[in-house]
Design an enzyme around this catalytic site. Structure first.
Site: not given
Ligand code: SAH
Ligand code: SF4
Length: 368
Positions: A119, A94, A115, A108, A122, A344
């Site tokens: 997390c 994406e 990944c 972006c 995410c 994302c």
């Molecule tokens: N891996 C890197 C960059 C990609 S994620 C990182 O974690 O920083 C980019 C942003 O999207 C991060 O701050 C992440 O915490 C946020 N993000 C991911 N899932 C989300 C969710 N369900 N609600 C709000 N923000 C989210």
């Molecule tokens: Fe990976 Fe999503 Fe965690 Fe960013 S927020 S490190 S993209 S799993």
């Protein structure tokens, strides 16, 4: 024979010059091609009309120009465009385009397919890790939107892309080499020409690579996804914390801010009732004291598999006020594209639902 793993946008200006020399073409041809790619945003060799057809055909037979194809796109009421892009091997990523009223426009990009960090909140983390993107696949996401903007200008909107953020799928610092090559190409005056100050890497906290980033001559912005002020909570939200805990991460951030002279952004997703109590605010202020930083609060987006409490605007403002009252720089991120799944990985997950979450948590030994 075609090199299926490389695209012309994978080559730096020097590599392109060498490649053209090998084909027996004069040096100015590589300058013409760079101009077509990074200033005219062409998507096929056919459009490079001042390059002789015979030469274009020879290049095309060895190396395709771009590696991306758009397969799905959603446009939000606020103008945000989210695109599902297919790579040459059929995998999908994406990217997003966000125009702002002040004439700025941010793209972006993704750095990996899936990944490795995992997390739980995410949508990308829920997919698991498939592979790193090449420099060309990263550059192409930016070029895709530059081309789109050229072909379909936004009435009274921004005419060019002013900012780039690595906040799409993947952990950019776990694909450091390719992300950095892409940034050099995007920054180069004979490349896209975007200033390092307008480029931001967002990381879950890969400490050795934050230290490496601090030594680079190009000073890009750094955003660290913190989300919790204690190791106990962060271990759960960002599994990488089990490998690089706050006691390691925060000093590295402080050093980055000092060496680069740039203020660090800490991203903090607010999971209402989970990480936004008075106690969390106090801990956060205490842990970030002495770091030249700014905290950006993000309202949690619900994903299919992580149904946390989404905070209201008032919840967000209450947490922000506590931090500001303790002397912190803190803003609330204006959520973009909420109606089309702002987080994302959410568009891809909707089209290709991920398998159920593994029963065992991520093994920290396998984390970067
Ligand atoms: N891996 C890197 C960059 C990609 S994620 C990182 O974690 O920083 C980019 C942003 O999207 C991060 O701050 C992440 O915490 C946020 N993000 C991911 N899932 C989300 C969710 N369900 N609600 C709000 N923000 C989210
Ligand atoms: Fe990976 Fe999503 Fe965690 Fe960013 S927020 S490190 S993209 S799993």
């Amino acid at each position: 024979m075609a090199d299926n793993n490389r695209f012309l946008t994978d080559l730096s200006a020097n590599e392109l010059r060498t490649f053209m020399e090998e084909l027996g073409a004069p040096a100015y041809r590589s300058r013409q091609i760079l101009q077509w790619i990074y200033h005219d945003f062409v998507w096929s060799y056919d459009e490079m009309v001042n390059v002789p057809r015979g030469l274009r055909d020879r290049i095309a037979a060895i190396m395709p120009l771009h590696g991306l194809k758009m397969v799905n796109e959603l446009t939000s009421r606020d103008g945000t465009v989210k695109s599902l892009l297919e790579l040459a091997d059929g995998k999908t990523i994406e990217a997003a385009f966000m125009p702002y009223d002040n004439g700025h426009c941010t793209v972006c990009v993704s750095s990996q397919v899936g990944c490795p960090i995992g997390c739980p909140f995410c949508a990308t983390g829920q997919m698991g890790f498939e592979r790193n993107l090449t420099p060309g696949e990263i550059v192409d996401q930016l070029l895709y939107y530059a081309r789109r903007l050229k072909l379909t200008p936004i009435p009274n909107g921004p005419g060019f892309i002013s900012n780039l953020v690595f906040m799409g799928m993947g952990e950019p610092l776990a694909n450091y080499k390719n992300v950095w090559s892409a940034i050099e190409r995007i920054n180069a005056p004979d490349g896209f020409g975007l200033g390092a100050r307008n480029i931001t890497i967002s990381t879950a906290g890969v400490v050795p690579q934050i230290n490496q980033l601090a030594k680079e001559t190009l000073q890009v912005g750094l955003a660290v996804s913190l989300h919790a002020p204690t190791d106990v909570l962060r271990d759960k939200l960002v599994p990488l914390n089990q490998k690089h805990p706050l006691g390691e991460l925060l000093p590295a951030c402080k050093e980055y801010a000092e060496l680069s002279g740039r203020r660090i952004t800490f991203e903090y997703i607010v999971f209402h009732g989970y990480n936004d109590t008075d106690r969390h605010a106090r801990y956060l202020a205490k842990r970030l004291a002495g770091i030249n930083c700014h905290v950006n609060l993000i309202a949690a987006n619900r994903t299919e598999m992580f149904r946390s409490e989404t905070p209201t605007g008032l919840d967000m403002m209450a947490f922000q006020k506590q931090l500001v009252d303790m002397g912190m720089n803190c803003t609330i991120r204006n959520s973009r594209g909420v109606d089309i799944g702002g987080g994302c990985g959410q568009l891809r997950s909707r089209i290709f639902p991920p398998p159920p979450l593994p029963e065992t948590p991520v093994n920290p030994q396998t984390l970067p």
